[in-house]
Design a protein around this motif. Sequence first.
Motif, PDB file in Angstrom:
ATOM      1  N   UNK A  49       9.512 -15.160  12.424  1.00 48.90           N
ATOM      2  CA  UNK A  49       9.730 -16.553  12.844  1.00 48.90           C
ATOM      3  C   UNK A  49      10.504 -16.652  14.155  1.00 48.90           C
ATOM      4  N   UNK A  50      11.284 -15.616  14.455  1.00 50.54           N
ATOM      5  CA  UNK A  50      12.127 -15.667  15.642  1.00 50.54           C
ATOM      6  C   UNK A  50      12.112 -14.317  16.355  1.00 50.54           C
ATOM      7  N   UNK A  51      12.519 -14.358  17.617  1.00 53.50           N
ATOM      8  CA  UNK A  51      12.554 -13.127  18.411  1.00 53.50           C
ATOM      9  C   UNK A  51      13.746 -13.176  19.362  1.00 53.50           C
ATOM     10  N   UNK A  52      14.203 -12.001  19.713  1.00 53.66           N
ATOM     11  CA  UNK A  52      15.265 -11.850  20.703  1.00 53.66           C
ATOM     12  C   UNK A  52      14.739 -10.913  21.787  1.00 53.66           C
ATOM     13  N   UNK A  84      13.955 -12.108  13.984  1.00 53.07           N
ATOM     14  CA  UNK A  84      13.001 -11.402  13.140  1.00 53.07           C
ATOM     15  C   UNK A  84      12.381 -10.232  13.879  1.00 53.07           C
ATOM     16  N   UNK A  85      12.392 -10.307  15.209  1.00 51.57           N
ATOM     17  CA  UNK A  85      11.882  -9.224  16.058  1.00 51.57           C
ATOM     18  C   UNK A  85      12.789  -9.106  17.280  1.00 51.57           C
ATOM     19  N   UNK A  86      13.045  -7.884  17.675  1.00 54.47           N
ATOM     20  CA  UNK A  86      13.853  -7.615  18.867  1.00 54.47           C
ATOM     21  C   UNK A  86      12.970  -6.873  19.850  1.00 54.47           C
ATOM     22  N   UNK A  87      12.787  -7.476  21.006  1.00 56.28           N
ATOM     23  CA  UNK A  87      11.909  -6.905  22.030  1.00 56.28           C
ATOM     24  C   UNK A  87      12.791  -6.362  23.146  1.00 56.28           C
ATOM     25  N   UNK A 120       9.851  -2.541  20.455  1.00 57.58           N
ATOM     26  CA  UNK A 120      10.164  -3.656  19.569  1.00 57.58           C
ATOM     27  C   UNK A 120      10.595  -3.133  18.203  1.00 57.58           C
ATOM     28  N   UNK A 121      11.516  -3.883  17.587  1.00 58.55           N
ATOM     29  CA  UNK A 121      11.996  -3.580  16.239  1.00 58.55           C
ATOM     30  C   UNK A 121      11.973  -4.865  15.427  1.00 58.55           C
ATOM     31  N   UNK A 122      11.977  -4.724  14.114  1.00 55.93           N
ATOM     32  CA  UNK A 122      12.122  -5.915  13.287  1.00 55.93           C
ATOM     33  C   UNK A 122      13.615  -6.231  13.148  1.00 55.93           C
ATOM     34  N   UNK A 123      13.930  -7.282  12.427  1.00 51.44           N
ATOM     35  CA  UNK A 123      15.317  -7.717  12.290  1.00 51.44           C
ATOM     36  C   UNK A 123      16.221  -6.718  11.606  1.00 51.44           C
ATOM     37  N   UNK A 173       2.254  -7.086  20.145  1.00 51.40           N
ATOM     38  CA  UNK A 173       2.962  -7.758  19.050  1.00 51.40           C
ATOM     39  C   UNK A 173       1.982  -8.403  18.081  1.00 51.40           C
ATOM     40  N   UNK A 174       0.891  -8.934  18.596  1.00 52.59           N
ATOM     41  CA  UNK A 174      -0.130  -9.538  17.742  1.00 52.59           C
ATOM     42  C   UNK A 174      -0.764  -8.479  16.846  1.00 52.59           C
ATOM     43  N   UNK A 175      -1.025  -7.303  17.396  1.00 55.73           N
ATOM     44  CA  UNK A 175      -1.600  -6.209  16.607  1.00 55.73           C
ATOM     45  C   UNK A 175      -0.636  -5.781  15.511  1.00 55.73           C
ATOM     46  N   UNK A 176       0.662  -5.723  15.836  1.00 56.58           N
ATOM     47  CA  UNK A 176       1.683  -5.374  14.841  1.00 56.58           C
ATOM     48  C   UNK A 176       1.726  -6.442  13.761  1.00 56.58           C
ATOM     49  N   UNK A 177       1.633  -7.693  14.172  1.00 56.57           N
ATOM     50  CA  UNK A 177       1.661  -8.803  13.236  1.00 56.57           C
ATOM     51  C   UNK A 177       0.481  -8.744  12.268  1.00 56.57           C
TER      52      UNK A 177
END
Length: 182
Positions: A49-52, A84-87, A120-123, A173-177
């Motif tokens: 839902x969110x990203x940093x 929710x994701x750290x880029x 990228x990492x998840x939360x 990121x879309x592929x990961x999603x």
Amino acid sequence: MTPLARPGLGQEAVCKTGRLVRGVLVTIAVMAAGCGFQLRSWDLTSAFQSAHIAADTSVTIDAGLRRALEQAGLVVVVDQSDAGAIIRLSDQRELRRGVSTTRGARTAEYEMTLGLVFAAQDGEGNELVSERRISADRTFRLDQNNPAATREEQALIALELENELVQRIMLTLSAVSRADQT
């Protein structure tokens, strides 16, 4: 009295031209919709839902990435612990090199390359995308007679390269999603 000198005729011509332009635009929109064309969008909200965005000082594409993430429905947060994701973006480099010359041994074409390191990492800190270097490049002709136009073209190409890198990050990121959904 000439036809243009009559009162109101100029306004009528402007209205007709405006209607013609609107008609052409509607026709193009209908034709584009009929062939299945749609603007590219990303649905990342199913995975997070969110990203940093954690970008070092060399990175200039973070604003474009922020816009793309927001358009994809994510909330871009300042605090990494709320994400929710750290880029992570680092080590952005721009390279311009001559690729061809004229008979007078002057540069005729340049190649511009823009690259950076992305991960990228998840939360919770789990790796979503391992650290990798991504890059994009374009070749353009140098106009010896118009250096201002060459500078403008170079600035436009730099913007295109930034946009291409943002699109590559969003695609990843879309592929990961999608992989998380299966």
